[in-house]
Design a protein around this motif. Structure first.
Motif, mmCIF file in Angstrom:
data_model
loop_
_atom_site.group_PDB
_atom_site.id
_atom_site.type_symbol
_atom_site.label_atom_id
_atom_site.label_comp_id
_atom_site.label_asym_id
_atom_site.label_seq_id
_atom_site.Cartn_x
_atom_site.Cartn_y
_atom_site.Cartn_z
ATOM 1 N N UNK A 203 0.812 -1.230 0.000
ATOM 2 C CA UNK A 203 0.000 0.000 0.000
ATOM 3 C C UNK A 203 0.844 1.279 0.000
ATOM 4 N N UNK A 204 2.053 1.211 0.569
ATOM 5 C CA UNK A 204 2.879 2.422 0.612
ATOM 6 C C UNK A 204 3.708 2.590 -0.660
ATOM 7 N N UNK A 205 3.480 1.728 -1.665
ATOM 8 C CA UNK A 205 4.176 1.895 -2.932
ATOM 9 C C UNK A 205 5.493 1.143 -3.028
ATOM 10 N N UNK A 206 5.918 0.528 -1.931
ATOM 11 C CA UNK A 206 7.152 -0.251 -2.005
ATOM 12 C C UNK A 206 6.839 -1.656 -2.518
ATOM 13 N N UNK A 207 7.896 -2.380 -2.869
ATOM 14 C CA UNK A 207 7.747 -3.751 -3.364
ATOM 15 C C UNK A 207 8.427 -4.701 -2.402
ATOM 16 N N UNK A 208 7.777 -5.795 -2.094
ATOM 17 C CA UNK A 208 8.387 -6.824 -1.252
ATOM 18 C C UNK A 208 8.231 -8.168 -1.967
ATOM 19 N N UNK A 209 9.073 -9.147 -1.583
ATOM 20 C CA UNK A 209 8.983 -10.448 -2.258
ATOM 21 C C UNK A 209 7.619 -11.107 -2.059
ATOM 22 N N UNK A 210 7.227 -11.932 -3.034
ATOM 23 C CA UNK A 210 6.006 -12.733 -2.910
ATOM 24 C C UNK A 210 6.232 -13.871 -1.922
ATOM 25 N N UNK A 339 -6.929 -2.060 -6.290
ATOM 26 C CA UNK A 339 -6.712 -2.809 -5.052
ATOM 27 C C UNK A 339 -5.222 -2.991 -4.748
ATOM 28 N N UNK A 340 -4.428 -1.993 -5.129
ATOM 29 C CA UNK A 340 -2.988 -1.998 -4.888
ATOM 30 C C UNK A 340 -2.333 -3.295 -5.344
ATOM 31 N N UNK A 341 -2.855 -3.837 -6.419
ATOM 32 C CA UNK A 341 -2.221 -5.018 -6.986
ATOM 33 C C UNK A 341 -2.593 -6.331 -6.327
ATOM 34 N N UNK A 342 -3.490 -6.276 -5.327
ATOM 35 C CA UNK A 342 -3.767 -7.516 -4.593
ATOM 36 C C UNK A 342 -4.455 -8.589 -5.449
ATOM 37 N N UNK A 343 -5.071 -8.159 -6.543
ATOM 38 C CA UNK A 343 -5.743 -9.151 -7.392
ATOM 39 C C UNK A 343 -4.762 -9.954 -8.237
#
Lengths: 471, 218, 198
Positions: A203-210, A339-343
């Motif tokens: 949500x804050x625009x950062x990327x973390x590993x799946x 949805x901030x990429x959650x889909x």
């Protein structure tokens, strides 16, 4: 999360080897005993995910099985039916779901994938990757000698693949001239430098590993549960599923189409041609994302891991920079569906692949450029073929509803039917006009492949020793 | 009123199916068998009578037992569920709009309706329109919450818009790079023709493509 | 039986609720129905054409008189009818991934509801309480909710251009036409047959 045991996981799963040569061998088992003997004999030479402290080896070896292969290996029925349905069915049976119809239909596949009788169906995939052509041949020769010695196993076919060499340099280009290999996801616990844009968007625009379970069986996935896996757990854990597809590229058709349509696009000059080419993929041919740099390729971006995959589409909902239907926006929509990429976090796949066949020089004008054997060996790794690969292939490549473009398909790798179009969104700038490419031909054709299970080292041992108990 | 969302109305009917142990096959099975062959295309009763966006008919055998410690219980009747999303502009809210819709259905497809509902307890038939309307409304259940993605367009408007979208996409694709005067002339001719074109029939399947469809779960 | 027609899937589900809990659910639906911003996630999911929840109190099953027998039930029942685009798994996955709080608020009053995450247990519950559709009709089988919205935008924009097109000079028209194309360029996707549901 628990630390991964790299010595138990096949190296091909954990990393792209970045080796310029590969040979994929397809095996048929005559009987379970010989097949087990072969797996046992290969066990100690399978390349694991262990780090290469002494530098890269000259070659690597990996193995995977089709469902029919596991049946032939005499795994217990209770175990066999615990595999996901799509894996049991195999890729040929799933052609309707995948949209592999018309020129992509199984009747047009290479002979090795068309076996109807069961007498020469593909049971296993053996992959050799190598640093040099000599190392490749040497390793393959050793392998075939072993297969011969053990008996009861036939090599049905081999497929060579190799990085394209341009001006003496090994490249990551594919036959249409695009630089490939940017978009693989990062997963928790897998040793590899994490790169913005390659995991999941927060949500804050950062990327973390799946979550690891999106790639490997036995670990939590993005739904917060263990992925569906075969029983017993030891057979599935640290394994994954692989999709193998041989994709032929119609280079002549592609080049002619680009020439013809770019003549009507913008100024109709060489710059317009490159721009149009970039709109198909979403990257300039050097790999620069057009979302970041819509007007020109920029090697400062492609060479900076903090920028080359670090972008979102939220400020480009109209597609004026990167078309809504462009290839990379389809297969990795980032925030494009809200949805901030959650889909999309449970639809990611890891791609391993290499081109095959000779690269056509830019002045190659031979009329039969399409019929030259060349393309890309596409291999995708995922915890669930149906939820990940099949979903992406059906819903995002051969369909467009999630992207709000109706039935429009991926312009480059979609399986096009007569009359299909690609709408390129634009703006009022004359060099970036709205434009419709009509009568899309099939730039890419499927020549065969199948679904494979890539077991852990432990599981390979169990298979070799016939020690698989359903519970 | 939750049955209404904009100009769309959510109709829910639960009609008890005749419970007659002498009937063979039983009435619920007869409904199922009939519905399995009822056309879903332009010959559907819902296509002949206008104003239905989407509708379904479902034989509900029983309530569901979700497992202990929940109690197991059963219905005394099976029910025919009729669920429809229909045009009903706000000024027609209330019984007038619903009456008009149901009467339209009864008049357009009386045989099909009777073939289905004659297996329901107390169904009077479409021939007696007042009794028919009274029966259907007696079986109506009020919706608690109704969601509609598009709630301000009629079936006709939607069919027309889909036609327009297809035609406009074709026009744009075939008129790239035309000089302004020719473009304008072509557009005016195009728009005249499009506006005059009859609204497409409802429930017409997509143009045939060499891809098959069918239902299958993972 | 067919749960599928063209691009839409018909889902029916029924779940038992203790009657006192029904009132809480009614209050939740009342708020959801009257505070429109709360529906935005449902709208943004964009693959639901119509959906409805219907509470049937235990003593309110329709009764048309003898020979029908009155129902004698201990539970109220929550009926759910949805018309969605795409695959069953995609639908449940999406609900679970982005709407889990809302779903839980609606279904937690139902007996044995396991929560909408993690998704596999949720899918097992839905599978248990789902019942199949015998007959499914749609007036536009070749269009999704997104397709319909796109079409209405194209129609509106086309009508606006058409209103003044005849009175413009060719150069004015060229400019107006460019603006028209820019306004509809993300709404032109072809409608057609749906992929195979899996």
């Amino acid at each position: 999360m628990s630390k991964l045991n790299a010595t138990d996981i096949q190296g091909f799963v954990l990393r792209g080897y970045n080796m310029p040569f590969a040979r994929f061998c397809f095996l048929h088992f005559e009987d379970a005993e010989s097949a087990r003997k072969l797996v046992g004999a290969l066990l100690s030479s399978i390349t694991t995910g262990q780090l290469w402290d002494q530098g890269k080896p000259q070659s690597t070896l990996n193995i995977a099985f089709t469902f029919k292969g596991l049946v032939k290996l005499d795994l217990p029925l209770a175990t066999l039916i615990s595999f996901p349905v799509e894996f049991q069915e195999g890729m040929k049976s799933r052609s309707g779901i995948l949209g592999d119809s018309g020129v992509n239909a199984p009747e047009h596949w290479d002979a090795v994938w068309r076996d109807e009788t069961g007498a020469s169906e593909v049971h296993a995939w053996l992959a050799v990757h190598a640093l040099s052509a000599e190392a490749l041949d040497a390793r393959a020769t050793d392998l075939f000698t072993l297969v011969e010695k053990i008996g009861g196993v036939r090599v049905l076919d081999t497929q060579d693949a190799a990085s394209i060499v341009l001006d003496g340099n090994v490249t990551t280009k594919e036959h249409f001239g695009y630089t490939d290999g940017f978009g693989n996801p990062d997963y928790l616990g897998i040793v590899r430098k994490s790169q913005p844009g390659q995991g999941k968007l927060m949500p804050d625009g950062t990327w973390v590993p799946l979550a690891t379970g999106e790639l490997l069986l036995g670990y939590a996935d993005e739904a917060g549960e263990l992925p569906i896996a075969p029983m017993p757990h030891l057979l599935g854990a640290n394994g994954t599923f692989m999709v193998y597809r041989k994709l032929h590229q119609n280079v002549g058709t592609f080049r002619r189409f680009l020439d013809e349509w770019s003549a009507r696009y913008g100024a109709g000059d060489a710059a317009a041609k490159e721009k149009l080419a970039s709109k198909f993929i979403g990257r300039w041919r050097d790999g620069t994302p057009i979302e970041i740099s819509p007007n020109t390729p920029d090697s400062a971006i492609t060479q900076d891991p903090n920028r080359s995959t670090n972008f979102t589409y939220g400020s480009d909902t109209g597609g004026a920079r990167c078309p809504v239907g462009a290839h990379i926006r389809r297969v990795h929509p980032r925030d494009a569906f809200g949805f901030q990429g959650r889909l999309i976090n449970r639809r990611r796949i890891t791609r391993r692949g290499l081109p095959y066949g000779p690269y056509a020089a830019s002045d190659d004008n031979s009329p039969d450029m399409d019929s030259v054997e060349r393309g890309v060996v596409f291999m995708a790794l995922n915890a669930s073929i149906s939820r990940q690969f099949e979903f992406v292939q059906q819903q995002w490549i051969n369909y467009g509803n999630d992207a709000h473009v109706g039935n429009e398909k991926d312009p480059l790798i979609g399986n096009h039917m007569p009359g299909e179009r690609f709408v390129i969104q634009g703006d009022t700038n004359p060099s970036n006009p709205p434009f419709v490419c009509a009568h899309l031909p099939n730039f890419v054709e499927l020549r065969g492949g199948d679904y494979f299970f890539l077991p852990s080292m432990t599981a390979l041992g169990m298979i070799a020793m016939n020690l698989v108990d359903p519970r | 009123m939750p049955n209404q969302n904009g100009s769309v109305y959510g109709l829910t009917l639960l009609c008890p199916i005749i419970n007659d142990h002498r009937a063979s096959p039983s009435h619920d099975l007869q409904i199922r068998a009939y519905l399995a062959t009822l056309p879903t295309g332009p010959d559907s009763p819902f296509a002949i009578a206008p104003h239905t966006h989407l509708a379904r008919l479902v034989v509900m055998d029983d309530v569901v037992f979700v497992g202990a410690p929940a109690r197991e219980e059963h219905l005394k009747s099976k029910y025919l569920v009729f669920e429809a999303n229909i045009d009903c502009p706000p000024h027609a809210i209330g019984t007038t709009g619903l009456d008009t819709y149901l009467a339209g259905l009864a008049m357009a497809a009386p045989q099909q309706l009777d073939a289905i509902w004659s297996h329901c307890t107390g169904y009077p038939g479409t021939a007696n329109l007042q009794a028919f309307l009274h029966y259907m409304k007696a079986c109506q259940i009020e919706t608690t919450f109704f969601f509609a993605a598009t709630n301000d367009k009629s079936v006709t408007q939607t069919l027309k818009a889909l036609q327009t979208q297809r035609a406009v996409a074709d026009f744009i694709a075939t008129h790239q790079g035309k000089d302004p005067a020719e473009l304008q002339r072509d557009f005016l001719a195009f728009s005249q023709k499009l506006i005059a074109a009859p609204t497409p029939k409802p429930a017409v399947p997509a143009p045939q493509r060499p891809m098959q469809t069918g239902g299958r779960n993972e | 039986m067919s749960n599928i027609n063209g691009k839409v899937y018909a889902m029916n589900a029924i779940t038992p609720m203790r009657p006192w809990k029904t009132w809480i659910l009614r209050a939740i639906f009342f708020i959801l129905g009257n505070v429109k911003p709360l529906q935005s996630d449902l709208i943004n999911l964009s693959f639901i054409q119509f959906a409805r929840w219907v509470i049937i109190p235990r003593n309110s099953f329709p009764f048309v008189g003898a020979p029908q027998q009155r129902e004698l039930l201990e539970y109220d029942y929550l009926l759910f009818f949805s018309n969605f685009n795409g695959t069953w798994n995609q639908y449940i996955d999406a609900f679970s991934a982005v709407l889990s709080k809302g779903l839980d608020l609606v279904w937690k009053w139902s007996e044995k509801f396991p929560g909408s995450t993690p998704v596999t247990i949720f899918k097992e519950y839905i599978t248990r309480v789902q019942f199949d559709t015998d007959y499914y009709y749609t007036a536009y089988p070749h269009a999704t909710a997104n397709d319909v919205k796109n079409a209405h935008i194209v129609q509106q924009t086309f009508d606006a251009l058409n209103r003044n097109a005849a009175t413009m000079s060719p150069d004015q028209f060229r400019e107006a036409y460019l603006q028209f194309v820019l306004s509809v360029q993300t709404h032109l996707g072809a409608t057609g047959e749906a992929p195979i549901v899996f």
